[in-house]
Design a protein around this motif. Structure first.
Motif, mmCIF file in Angstrom:
data_model
loop_
_atom_site.group_PDB
_atom_site.id
_atom_site.type_symbol
_atom_site.label_atom_id
_atom_site.label_comp_id
_atom_site.label_asym_id
_atom_site.label_seq_id
_atom_site.Cartn_x
_atom_site.Cartn_y
_atom_site.Cartn_z
ATOM 1 N N VAL A 141 48.685 36.320 50.309
ATOM 2 C CA VAL A 141 47.290 36.778 50.181
ATOM 3 C C VAL A 141 47.188 37.869 49.126
ATOM 4 O O VAL A 141 46.337 37.805 48.223
ATOM 5 N N ASN A 142 48.040 38.875 49.205
ATOM 6 C CA ASN A 142 47.960 39.985 48.251
ATOM 7 C C ASN A 142 48.351 39.562 46.847
ATOM 8 O O ASN A 142 47.834 40.115 45.871
ATOM 9 N N TYR A 143 49.235 38.589 46.718
ATOM 10 C CA TYR A 143 49.591 38.088 45.391
ATOM 11 C C TYR A 143 48.386 37.419 44.744
ATOM 12 O O TYR A 143 48.070 37.676 43.578
ATOM 13 N N ARG A 144 47.704 36.569 45.499
ATOM 14 C CA ARG A 144 46.536 35.878 44.941
ATOM 15 C C ARG A 144 45.421 36.850 44.592
ATOM 16 O O ARG A 144 44.813 36.757 43.522
ATOM 17 N N VAL A 184 42.302 40.077 40.666
ATOM 18 C CA VAL A 184 41.774 41.413 40.378
ATOM 19 C C VAL A 184 42.322 41.954 39.067
ATOM 20 O O VAL A 184 41.665 42.743 38.398
ATOM 21 N N MET A 185 43.487 41.505 38.662
ATOM 22 C CA MET A 185 44.074 42.018 37.435
ATOM 23 C C MET A 185 43.186 41.729 36.223
ATOM 24 O O MET A 185 43.202 42.466 35.247
ATOM 25 N N TYR A 186 42.341 40.714 36.302
ATOM 26 C CA TYR A 186 41.413 40.429 35.214
ATOM 27 C C TYR A 186 40.171 41.304 35.268
ATOM 28 O O TYR A 186 39.316 41.230 34.393
ATOM 29 N N GLY A 187 40.081 42.152 36.285
ATOM 30 C CA GLY A 187 38.977 43.095 36.379
ATOM 31 C C GLY A 187 38.968 44.112 35.260
ATOM 32 O O GLY A 187 37.934 44.725 34.979
ATOM 33 N N ILE A 188 40.094 44.293 34.588
ATOM 34 C CA ILE A 188 40.129 45.214 33.452
ATOM 35 C C ILE A 188 39.204 44.718 32.350
ATOM 36 O O ILE A 188 38.591 45.510 31.636
ATOM 37 N N TYR A 217 49.119 44.564 45.376
ATOM 38 C CA TYR A 217 49.894 43.741 44.435
ATOM 39 C C TYR A 217 50.962 44.604 43.754
ATOM 40 O O TYR A 217 52.109 44.168 43.591
ATOM 41 N N ALA A 218 50.601 45.835 43.382
ATOM 42 C CA ALA A 218 51.564 46.737 42.743
ATOM 43 C C ALA A 218 52.698 47.091 43.705
ATOM 44 O O ALA A 218 53.863 47.146 43.304
#
Length: 189
Positions: free
Chosen positions: A15-18, A23-27, A68-69
């Motif tokens: 779940v956290n990986y997905r 979310v990483m594209y939120g930048i 994720y981090a």
């Protein structure tokens, strides 16, 4: 027992990986908001909402990317001593330190739930009973909190995102605790 721990670790990590990969594209969302802010200030009438929305986007990016981090091990560590330790000694050190982090995240989550309840118009001292009452219909949303800025957005969405992010971080820390237990038992993680 170890099978249940392995299942929990797999489920939470998935779940956290997905969520982290999305979310990483939120930048790019944040960059778009700040670009529009610059363009509107230069060529048009400055937008009132851009900087506050950029702050909200950054909070969501940071808080939802935290689990994720943690999972990827990309958090900052002091490797002065830790780097030379055996896997078993590292597992013991991680097991002890993650317990402190779990306590801290539990306190932070309770505060975030209280703040979210306040932003939904609840002025009592039991935020968990307020949310339970919202689900059962015995509580109602009151006068919602708004930002004191000129834009005046409602604050409950970002506060709910913060509570969700802290909850996911807490789940990920419990997963890391499970991984440490499995390592100490000699299991492959």
């Amino acid at each position: 027992m170890l099978g249940a721990v392995r299942g929990y670790v797999r489920a939470v990590d998935a779940v956290n990986y997905r969520i982290g990969r999305i979310v990483m594209y939120g930048i790019f969302v944040l960059m778009g908001i700040l670009l529009w802010s610059s363009v509107s200030k230069t060529f048009f009438v400055p937008s009132l909402w851009t900087l506050e929305l950029a702050q909200f986007a950054m909070v969501a990016y940071y808080v939802l990317g935290g689990p994720y981090a943690i999972q990827m091990g990309s958090n900052v560590r002091m490797d002065l001593l830790y780097g030379g330790w055996s896997l078993r000694r590292k597992a013991w050190a991680d097991l002890i330190t993650v317990l402190f982090l779990i306590f801290y995240l539990g306190v932070m989550l309770y505060g975030a739930l209280g703040s979210t309840a306040y932003s939904l118009g609840y002025w009592g001292s039991e935020p968990l009973s307020f949310f339970a009452g919202l689900v059962t219909g015995s509580e109602e949303v009151g006068r919602m909190e708004q930002s004191p800025s000129a834009w005046r957005p409602y604050l409950w969405p970002i506060k709910a995102v913060m509570a969700l992010g802290l909850f996911l971080m807490l789940l990920q820390c419990l997963s890391e605790l499970g991984k440490d237990v499995l390592r100490l038992k000699g299991e492959a993680v």
